[in-house]
Design a protein around this motif. Sequence first.
Motif, short mmCIF file in Angstrom:
data_model
loop_
_atom_site.label_atom_id
_atom_site.label_comp_id
_atom_site.label_asym_id
_atom_site.label_seq_id
_atom_site.Cartn_x
_atom_site.Cartn_y
_atom_site.Cartn_z
N ALA A 147 40.35 45.06 35.85
CA ALA A 147 40.69 43.64 36.01
C ALA A 147 41.46 43.41 37.31
O ALA A 147 41.25 42.39 38.00
CB ALA A 147 41.51 43.17 34.82
N GLU A 148 42.33 44.32 37.66
CA GLU A 148 43.09 44.19 38.91
C GLU A 148 42.17 44.32 40.12
O GLU A 148 42.35 43.62 41.14
CB GLU A 148 44.19 45.26 38.96
N LYS A 179 38.98 43.42 40.11
CA LYS A 179 38.23 42.16 40.17
C LYS A 179 39.09 41.05 40.76
O LYS A 179 38.57 40.17 41.47
CB LYS A 179 37.74 41.78 38.77
N PHE A 180 40.39 41.06 40.47
CA PHE A 180 41.28 40.05 41.07
C PHE A 180 41.29 40.21 42.59
O PHE A 180 41.22 39.21 43.32
CB PHE A 180 42.69 40.20 40.51
N LEU A 234 37.66 36.02 39.53
CA LEU A 234 38.74 35.64 38.63
C LEU A 234 38.27 35.23 37.24
O LEU A 234 39.00 35.42 36.25
CB LEU A 234 39.54 34.49 39.26
N GLU A 244 36.19 36.40 35.17
CA GLU A 244 35.93 37.46 34.18
C GLU A 244 37.22 38.06 33.60
O GLU A 244 37.19 38.69 32.54
CB GLU A 244 35.12 38.59 34.84
N ILE A 245 38.33 37.86 34.27
CA ILE A 245 39.56 38.57 33.93
C ILE A 245 40.12 38.21 32.56
O ILE A 245 40.47 39.11 31.77
CB ILE A 245 40.62 38.36 35.03
N LEU A 275 49.02 39.36 35.84
CA LEU A 275 47.67 39.18 36.36
C LEU A 275 47.02 37.92 35.82
O LEU A 275 46.37 37.16 36.56
CB LEU A 275 46.83 40.41 36.02
N THR A 301 45.85 34.63 37.88
CA THR A 301 44.46 34.21 37.77
C THR A 301 44.36 32.72 37.46
O THR A 301 43.60 31.97 38.11
CB THR A 301 43.75 35.02 36.66
#
Length: 341
Positions: free
Chosen positions: A32-33, A35-36, A41, A43-44, A67, A71
């Motif tokens: 997730a980090e 992807k950020f 964003l 999907e997180i 996170l 987001t």
Amino acid sequence: MKKYLLILLFVLSVNLINAQNTSICAETLKEAERKFDEGKLDEIPNMLETCMKDGFTKEEKARAYKLLIQTYLFNERYQQADEVMLKFLNDFPSYSLAANDPKEFVNLYGTYRTKPIFKLEFKGGLTFCMPTIIEQYGVSDIKTITPTYKPKIGYNLEFNYINSLYKSFDYSIGVSLTISNFDYSNNPTDYSSVSGSFSSWHMGLPIAARYNYVFKGINLFAKVGVEPVYLVKSSVSLTRQDNIIGRQEPFTGTEDLLGSENKIDIRPLFAIGVSFKLWDGWLNVSGGVKFSTMIQANDQKRYSNPTLFNKYYFVQDDLLLNQSHISVSYIRPVYKPKKIK
């Protein structure tokens, strides 16, 4: 035997499953980090949802909250960012901002009440009663015969409500129980010696102001106040030994003094100490003194118990029961985070 083996296998299975879940969630957080950082964003939130309840360690859960907040802020979903921030503050009420916290997180954090609304203190310790003779009484020439009083260990329990007063100052209001003990010895006649052990119980209402300050990274404090106390129990165990031929057995017994003593005392107090961060609160170690201002014996009832005079050759002196103490306490802050801006 089989029953215990089954229980052991069950416990091991649960621990293994939890360990696997924790490992999976740790990888999910890292993903997730990433992807950020890539700007993906949307999907997180779904990625983190299943792990937020019990899949993360404490440190990982804090990272996940931050996170999520970032987001939602970047996606201009401010209401959801506020909802997550409130959950974060409820799970981590004593959190202190770190130097590497994202600016967006810090700005939103500053719009919430994050300080405790009050604190609760649980204290216990040892007291050392130090009687001071104001006026002496006795059955013989008190100008040449002086009793001796020696401190003994006593005990103190205290519960306090603490709140902010002004900047680094707090105030506290509480209830206390103090058990004071001290020894007595005297030679009231040429042929007699008298020894005794006093014990008194006082309920109190300590009221104090506390100043907190940091010196070279050490959290120190000083406290001043006053404690009205009420006597609820008082007794003395006495022994009189006569040095007379044919009389070897001593006179012994315990006498109740509650009816012949003043019930109220007003005790100014002073203490200093040091605080250590522990779990979500503070462990405090302190030492101090409490000064007695009211004489213990009631002058009008001093001779109300003839047994003290006739059996033990004892008359209560006018005493002030000053005390020193060493205490350990734990202060637990109570938080109620809310949006203030």
